[in-house]
Design an enzyme around this catalytic site. Structure first.
Site, PDB file in Angstrom:
ATOM      1  N   GLU A 282      23.130  26.509 -12.106  1.00 31.09           N
ATOM      2  CA  GLU A 282      23.340  26.247 -13.528  1.00 31.09           C
ATOM      3  C   GLU A 282      23.237  24.772 -13.889  1.00 31.09           C
ATOM      4  OE1 GLU A 282      23.354  28.438 -15.816  1.00 31.09           O
ATOM      5  OE2 GLU A 282      23.293  30.084 -14.382  1.00 31.09           O
TER       6      GLU A 282
ATOM      7  N   SER B 138       2.044   0.814   6.688  1.00 35.21           N
ATOM      8  CA  SER B 138       0.962   1.229   5.800  1.00 35.21           C
ATOM      9  C   SER B 138      -0.410   0.738   6.260  1.00 35.21           C
ATOM     10  CB  SER B 138       1.222   0.697   4.379  1.00 35.21           C
ATOM     11  OG  SER B 138       2.418   1.221   3.861  1.00 35.21           O
TER      12      SER B 138
ATOM     13  N   GLU C 295      16.632   3.500 -16.037  1.00 38.39           N
ATOM     14  CA  GLU C 295      16.974   3.980 -14.700  1.00 38.39           C
ATOM     15  C   GLU C 295      18.476   4.168 -14.548  1.00 38.39           C
ATOM     16  OE1 GLU C 295      13.287   1.720 -12.359  1.00 38.39           O
ATOM     17  OE2 GLU C 295      15.294   0.859 -12.380  1.00 38.39           O
TER      18      GLU C 295
ATOM     19  N   TYR D  48       0.842  -1.198   0.000  1.00 33.14           N
ATOM     20  CA  TYR D  48       0.000   0.000   0.000  1.00 33.14           C
ATOM     21  C   TYR D  48       0.877   1.248   0.000  1.00 33.14           C
ATOM     22  CZ  TYR D  48      -4.383   2.515   0.635  1.00 33.14           C
ATOM     23  OH  TYR D  48      -5.497   3.321   0.444  1.00 33.14           O
ATOM     24  N   GLY D  49       1.890   1.211  -0.871  1.00 37.04           N
ATOM     25  CA  GLY D  49       2.747   2.372  -1.038  1.00 37.04           C
ATOM     26  C   GLY D  49       2.249   3.243  -2.173  1.00 37.04           C
ATOM     27  N   SER D  50       3.170   3.797  -2.953  1.00 40.74           N
ATOM     28  CA  SER D  50       2.814   4.726  -4.022  1.00 40.74           C
ATOM     29  C   SER D  50       1.821   4.113  -5.006  1.00 40.74           C
ATOM     30  CB  SER D  50       4.079   5.159  -4.767  1.00 40.74           C
ATOM     31  OG  SER D  50       3.754   5.955  -5.895  1.00 40.74           O
TER      32      SER D  50
ATOM     33  N   GLN E   4       9.670  -9.869  -3.559  1.00 36.87           N
ATOM     34  CA  GLN E   4       8.535 -10.568  -4.153  1.00 36.87           C
ATOM     35  C   GLN E   4       8.730 -12.075  -4.228  1.00 36.87           C
ATOM     36  OE1 GLN E   4       7.156  -8.843  -7.837  1.00 36.87           O
ATOM     37  NE2 GLN E   4       6.994  -6.791  -6.964  1.00 36.87           N
TER      38      GLN E   4
ATOM     39  N   HIS F  87       5.533  -4.378 -12.684  1.00 34.61           N
ATOM     40  CA  HIS F  87       6.894  -4.368 -13.227  1.00 34.61           C
ATOM     41  C   HIS F  87       7.272  -5.827 -13.436  1.00 34.61           C
ATOM     42  CE1 HIS F  87      11.008  -3.452 -14.028  1.00 34.61           C
ATOM     43  NE2 HIS F  87      11.476  -3.679 -12.815  1.00 34.61           N
TER      44      HIS F  87
END
Length: 336
Positions: free
Chosen positions: A227, A53, A195, A25-27, A86, A108
């Site tokens: 910059e 969570s 990534e 239950y994250g992002s 997982q 993913h």
């Protein structure tokens, strides 16, 4: 260009009467759970013992169970927890409790592509990967819009895996924006390469190299920060909104001339060869093996690398300068 699929292409009846267990239950977990529920789908949340969570998910109105119990209740189990956990979660808590014929879903492809999760031949295996962070997936859905999604099927035991995955993607809002087909292999390998070579590894090293070059040449660190880091957002925003061509149209002619004359000197053939080597390590599994072993050992190298990066002067200078920008919702990463 690949053909995009939309809500009109999906058979939402395939999800009627089914329960989805969202593991994590994250992002992404909170976004999938809430969007699915608002689309009329029965959702339970599965979390490990002691998860921080849990209170959040319960406050959002979800029934929260241990992963094993959530799996028992589910017709579709969506993995939205970190890649490196997982495999063990699947072997110890999901596989022994999975309903016969239940589908396994992922956002993913890492665990499937690199054989960390090896399901039975009886299960549908599909991927729905929103191309945006969870808060955006949720916000766009709530506004009646959506975030584009990728859809892939690794195993079609039921004969309807693709159609079920498409319905799931539409239920979280993807069908409002467009759903593109891919494979677990393509999504995983391009994601890991992006990534490393561009989005995280490439950008951070390019920014620091520019900053260090100016500071070592005697320029003020604050000016170098503006910059080489602060103004990066202006350029990336223009590219994000209209592509590289829009950025070049929008910047000054001097900037454009510098872009066209110097870009290929910085990103030269040696850099491109290094990118090919990084991609080869992703494709042959070397990176995945290294990452899995690093986690099994408790991340000793990663901890040292992070300590080194946090000590770079660009972090201290940036913190001071961001405090001078009241329009910015400045963030600070934990130091441990």
């Amino acid at each position: 260009m690949a053909k995009a699929l939309y809500d009109k292409d999906a058979n939402m009846k395939l999800l009627e009467g089914k329960t989805v267990a969202v593991l994590g239950y994250g992002s992404q977990g909170h976004a999938h759970s809430q969007n699915l529920r608002d689309s009329g789908i029965s959702v339970v949340v599965g979390l490990h013992e002691g998860s921080r969570s849990k209170a959040t998910a319960e406050a959002d109105g979800f029934d929260v169970y241990a992963v094993a119990e959530a799996t028992k209740r589910a017709d579709i189990v969506m993995f939205l927890m970190p890649d490196h956990v997982q495999g063990n979660i699947y072997r110890t808590q999901v596989a022994p409790n999975l309903k016969k014929g239940a589908a396994l879903a992922f956002a993913h492809g890492f665990s499937i592509h690199f054989n960390q999760v090896e399901p039975s031949k009886d299960n549908d295996i599909f991927m729905v990967a929103p191309k945006g962070p969870g808060h955006l997936v949720r916000r766009m859905y709530a506004e009646g819009r959506g975030v584009p999604c990728l859809l892939a099927v690794q195993q079609d035991a039921s004969g309807q895996a693709r159609e079920i995955g498409l319905a799931y993607a539409c239920a979280i809002g993807g069908g409002r924006a467009g759903i593109l087909s891919t494979t677990f292999k393509e999504e995983t390998e391009t994601d890991l390469f992006g990534e490393q070579a561009v989005l995280c590894g490439g950008i951070t090293e390019l920014v620091k190299a520019g900053y260090d070059t100016l500071v070592e040449a005697g320029y003020q660190p604050e000016i170098a920060y503006f910059e080489c880091l602060n103004e990066m957002k202006l350029i990336v925003d223009m590219i994000y909104e209209g592509g590289i061509g829009w950025m070049r149209y929008s910047v000054s002619d001097t900037a454009k001339y510098g872009d066209l004359t110097a870009g290929k000197k910085v990103i030269d053939e040696r850099v491109r060869q290094t990118m090919k080597e990084l991609l080869a390590d992703v494709r042959d599994g070397s990176f995945a093996k290294d990452w899995i072993l690093e986690n099994q050992c408790g991340r000793p190298r990663m901890k040292k690398w992070m300590e080194r990066e946090q000590a770079h002067s660009i972090e201290a200078v940036g913190k001071e300068l961001r405090a001078m920008m009241p329009w910015m919702d400045a963030k600070s990463a934990p130091t441990s």
